[in-house]
Structure formats: C-alpha cells, structure tokens
Motif scaffolding. Structure first.
Motif, mmCIF file in Angstrom:
data_model
loop_
_atom_site.group_PDB
_atom_site.id
_atom_site.type_symbol
_atom_site.label_atom_id
_atom_site.label_comp_id
_atom_site.label_asym_id
_atom_site.label_seq_id
_atom_site.Cartn_x
_atom_site.Cartn_y
_atom_site.Cartn_z
ATOM 1 N N LEU A 100 50.816 122.646 -26.683
ATOM 2 C CA LEU A 100 51.470 121.593 -27.464
ATOM 3 C C LEU A 100 50.681 121.271 -28.730
ATOM 4 O O LEU A 100 51.263 120.990 -29.788
ATOM 5 N N GLY A 101 49.350 121.304 -28.629
ATOM 6 C CA GLY A 101 48.521 121.046 -29.804
ATOM 7 C C GLY A 101 48.638 122.143 -30.841
ATOM 8 O O GLY A 101 48.701 121.873 -32.049
ATOM 9 N N ILE A 102 48.676 123.391 -30.394
ATOM 10 C CA ILE A 102 48.799 124.514 -31.326
ATOM 11 C C ILE A 102 50.124 124.456 -32.066
ATOM 12 O O ILE A 102 50.181 124.641 -33.284
ATOM 13 N N MET A 103 51.212 124.189 -31.341
ATOM 14 C CA MET A 103 52.503 124.149 -32.022
ATOM 15 C C MET A 103 52.565 122.972 -32.999
ATOM 16 O O MET A 103 53.200 123.075 -34.052
ATOM 17 N N THR A 104 51.879 121.878 -32.704
ATOM 18 C CA THR A 104 51.855 120.734 -33.618
ATOM 19 C C THR A 104 51.102 121.077 -34.897
ATOM 20 O O THR A 104 51.563 120.776 -36.006
ATOM 21 N N LEU A 105 49.943 121.710 -34.772
ATOM 22 C CA LEU A 105 49.154 122.061 -35.952
ATOM 23 C C LEU A 105 49.827 123.165 -36.761
ATOM 24 O O LEU A 105 49.850 123.121 -37.990
ATOM 25 N N MET A 106 50.368 124.161 -36.090
ATOM 26 C CA MET A 106 51.005 125.255 -36.813
ATOM 27 C C MET A 106 52.269 124.808 -37.531
ATOM 28 O O MET A 106 52.582 125.283 -38.624
ATOM 29 N N ASP A 107 53.003 123.885 -36.923
ATOM 30 C CA ASP A 107 54.272 123.440 -37.498
ATOM 31 C C ASP A 107 54.107 122.218 -38.385
ATOM 32 O O ASP A 107 55.088 121.741 -38.966
ATOM 33 N N GLU A 108 52.875 121.700 -38.487
ATOM 34 C CA GLU A 108 52.591 120.525 -39.319
ATOM 35 C C GLU A 108 53.446 119.333 -38.916
ATOM 36 O O GLU A 108 53.912 118.556 -39.752
ATOM 37 N N GLY A 109 53.646 119.158 -37.620
ATOM 38 C CA GLY A 109 54.426 118.034 -37.127
ATOM 39 C C GLY A 109 54.615 118.125 -35.628
ATOM 40 O O GLY A 109 54.399 119.171 -35.009
ATOM 41 N N MET A 110 55.035 117.008 -35.032
ATOM 42 C CA MET A 110 55.132 116.915 -33.581
ATOM 43 C C MET A 110 56.516 117.224 -33.034
ATOM 44 O O MET A 110 56.720 117.195 -31.822
ATOM 45 N N GLU A 111 57.490 117.508 -33.884
ATOM 46 C CA GLU A 111 58.870 117.585 -33.413
ATOM 47 C C GLU A 111 59.065 118.594 -32.282
ATOM 48 O O GLU A 111 59.725 118.299 -31.282
ATOM 49 N N LEU A 112 58.521 119.801 -32.433
ATOM 50 C CA LEU A 112 58.668 120.819 -31.397
ATOM 51 C C LEU A 112 58.029 120.368 -30.089
ATOM 52 O O LEU A 112 58.597 120.571 -29.000
ATOM 53 N N ALA A 113 56.851 119.759 -30.180
ATOM 54 C CA ALA A 113 56.160 119.280 -28.981
ATOM 55 C C ALA A 113 56.927 118.147 -28.316
ATOM 56 O O ALA A 113 57.015 118.080 -27.082
ATOM 57 N N LEU A 114 57.498 117.249 -29.112
ATOM 58 C CA LEU A 114 58.295 116.150 -28.561
ATOM 59 C C LEU A 114 59.475 116.687 -27.760
ATOM 60 O O LEU A 114 59.741 116.251 -26.642
#
Length: 323
Positions: free
Chosen positions: A220-234
């Motif tokens: 979840l942290g990697i996808m947040t940093l790579m995508d520059e936002g939390m939407e995918l993790a949410l």
C-alpha cells in the motif's frame, strides 16, 4: 510530490506528535461504546466481567452484526480525529493529505476497489469449487442484509482511517522530518503490520502471517508513493476488507460475520499465507504501473524530500512563489 506538499502547511515536528496523540485518543474514545455494551450484556447475563479481558471472548458476547458495528465505530471516530488534526492543527486542506492531484481521483479509488474485489471473488470461487468440504453455506437473508448495510457504510471508514493515518498523515509527517521517502515507507509499513499482532489470525497461523501484514503495508505504501496519492490504496484496502466481511468468515478471523460462506477448514501456516505478498502484489503493482504510466521507481521510493524555496518579491511581500 505527495510528501513534499506537506511543506505548504504547518509541519513542525511537535504538531505531528500532538496530532498522533489526539488521533490515538479519538480512536480509543470511539471504542468505549463496544466495551460498555459488552459489560452490560455480561452483567445482565450474570457472567464474570473479568472474562471480557480476553478479546476473543469479548467479540462473542454480542450479536455479530452489533459487534461489527461497534468495533468499526472506533475507526470512524479516529478518522474524524484525523480530519480535525489535519484541518485545524496543520491548517492543511484534506485533499492534500489524500493526493498530489488537484482533486481526489475517484476513478483510481474504484480501480483499486475493483481489482481486489474481482481477484478475491475468483480465488474464493476456485477454492470453493476445488474444496467444497472446507466451506459451509450459511446465507441468511435478514442478518446478511443488516451486515451488508453496516459493512458498506462502516468498513470504508475503517480502512480510510488506517490509510489516512499510515499512508497519509504519518507518511507525510515522517517524510518532511526525515527528508526522504524510504524511511516513512519502512516505518509506516512495519508499524501498520505490527498493529495486527492482536488479531486472532496470528494465534492461528503464528508469526509467519506477519509477513503478510507487513508486506501489505509495503504494498500500500509503494502504490501511494508511486502514484503520488492515496486513491489506489484507499480503494484496494476498502475492497479487500469489505468483500472478505461479506463473502467468507471463520472462527479464527477478526471479522466474525453473517457472511455467505463460513470456512470450517483447519488451515496451517504455509506458502499460501505469504503467496499474496510474493505473487499477487507484484502483479498488481505491475498492472497499476502499466495503467498509470509509473516511472522513476528509484526516485519515487528512495529519493529525497526537499523543502521548497519560498521567494517573496521585494516590493510586494504578499506575493510568494514556491520553487
């Protein structure tokens, strides 16, 4: 960048310390109704109050739907605490805790939600077809409808609280203090996983399941940093917990619900426990990277977080520019 934009708000270290304490107290305050309801029920039945010190016992005293609602209520109150801390202690627009984009991208939220939902349905369906003796069909319309209403409303609040606390508030706070990205990624992922130590799944599988919990934190942290936002993790986190609560339960899971199926097998720790971390998560990340054109993995995961330079015009102190 997602972490860097926290510099635009009040970001002194003590604010994050105070904020974390306030958020923790808010979540604890939200757990009082569950504790009181259990105590009143035990006393009404003439039971021993000391017995509820065992979390596994406490979760079986009330009706499962009521227990689920009251358990998730603490996360909803915690999420409210995050909102007030961000808005009034840090003076930060909530959207800047969510994403580096100008507004929340709901398409990304639904993509993350759909990805894990479809995967879980397919994997569970295949396992049910291959090992029908491991499941009992326990569908009961009225309890299930009540469960569905509670789950659809409350579980996204629960998962959003965890995401906004770990991938949002602490990721940005540690990032602006450490001035790098790898340290907040490691700390938030390990702490996120560590908080699941009290889950009954740990008693069932042993400490090896912590690989799954901590690995999920990193995912979840990697996808947040790579995508520059939390939407995918949410979306992913909400989909994972929601479909699990509605589809399958077991006596050894943290969510004991009136789901469609009940797993009656006696699973043991094996490769299947860590398979999501080693197989599914890398596939999910590659799929997201392809869809959203991620690049510069090294910079986004291990790069520096540099404070922007604020320039004030000499003859116009009200005019500022951020480089």
């Amino acid at each position: 960048m997602y972490i860097k934009q926290a510099f635009k708000s009040l970001h002194e270290w003590w604010r994050y310390l105070v904020g974390f304490i306030v958020i923790f107290l808010a979540s604890q305050f939200g757990s009082i109704p569950l504790l009181m309801a259990v105590m009143f029920k035990v006393m009404a039945d003439g039971g021993d109050i000391e017995s509820i010190q065992d979390p596994n016992v406490m979760m079986t005293v009330l009706d499962s739907n009521l227990t689920l609602f009251l358990m998730l209520l603490s996360f909803a109150v915690g999420l409210l605490g995050v909102y007030f801390v961000v808005r009034y202690l840090h003076r930060q627009p909530f959207v800047e805790l969510t994403t580096s984009r100008k507004k929340t991208d709901w398409g990304r939220i639904f993509f993350g939600f759909g990805l894990i939902t479809i995967t879980t349905l397919v994997v569970t369906g295949l396992d049910y077809y291959s090992n029908p003796e491991d499941y009992v069909l326990q569908f009961d319309l009225v309890p299930f409808v009540i469960l569905a209403v509670i789950a659809v409303i409350m579980i996204p609040l629960q998962t959003s609280f965890e995401e906004y606390l770990f991938r949002g508030y602490l990721m940005q706070g540690i990032g602006v203090m450490a001035k790098n990205k790898w340290l907040p990624l490691i700390i938030t992922s390990v702490v996120f996983g560590g908080l699941h130590l009290a889950n009954p799944e740990v008693d069932k599988f042993g400490n090896i399941i912590m690989i799954y919990y901590i690995g999920t934190g990193f995912f979840l942290g990697i996808m947040t940093l790579m995508d520059e936002g939390m939407e995918l993790a949410l979306g992913f986190h909400a989909g994972n917990n929601l479909i699990t609560a509605l589809l399958v339960t077991a006596d050894w899971t943290v969510f004991k619900t009136n789901s469609v199926l009940k797993d009656i097998s006696d699973p043991s720790a094996g490769f299947d426990v860590i398979a999501p971390v080693l197989i599914l998560y890398p596939i999910f990340l590659l799929l997201m990277a392809w869809r959203y054109k991620w690049c510069d993995w090294g910079g986004k995961l291990f790069g520096k977080v540099e404070e922007p330079v604020v320039i004030v015009e000499e003859n116009n102190p009200n005019s500022t520019f951020i480089e």
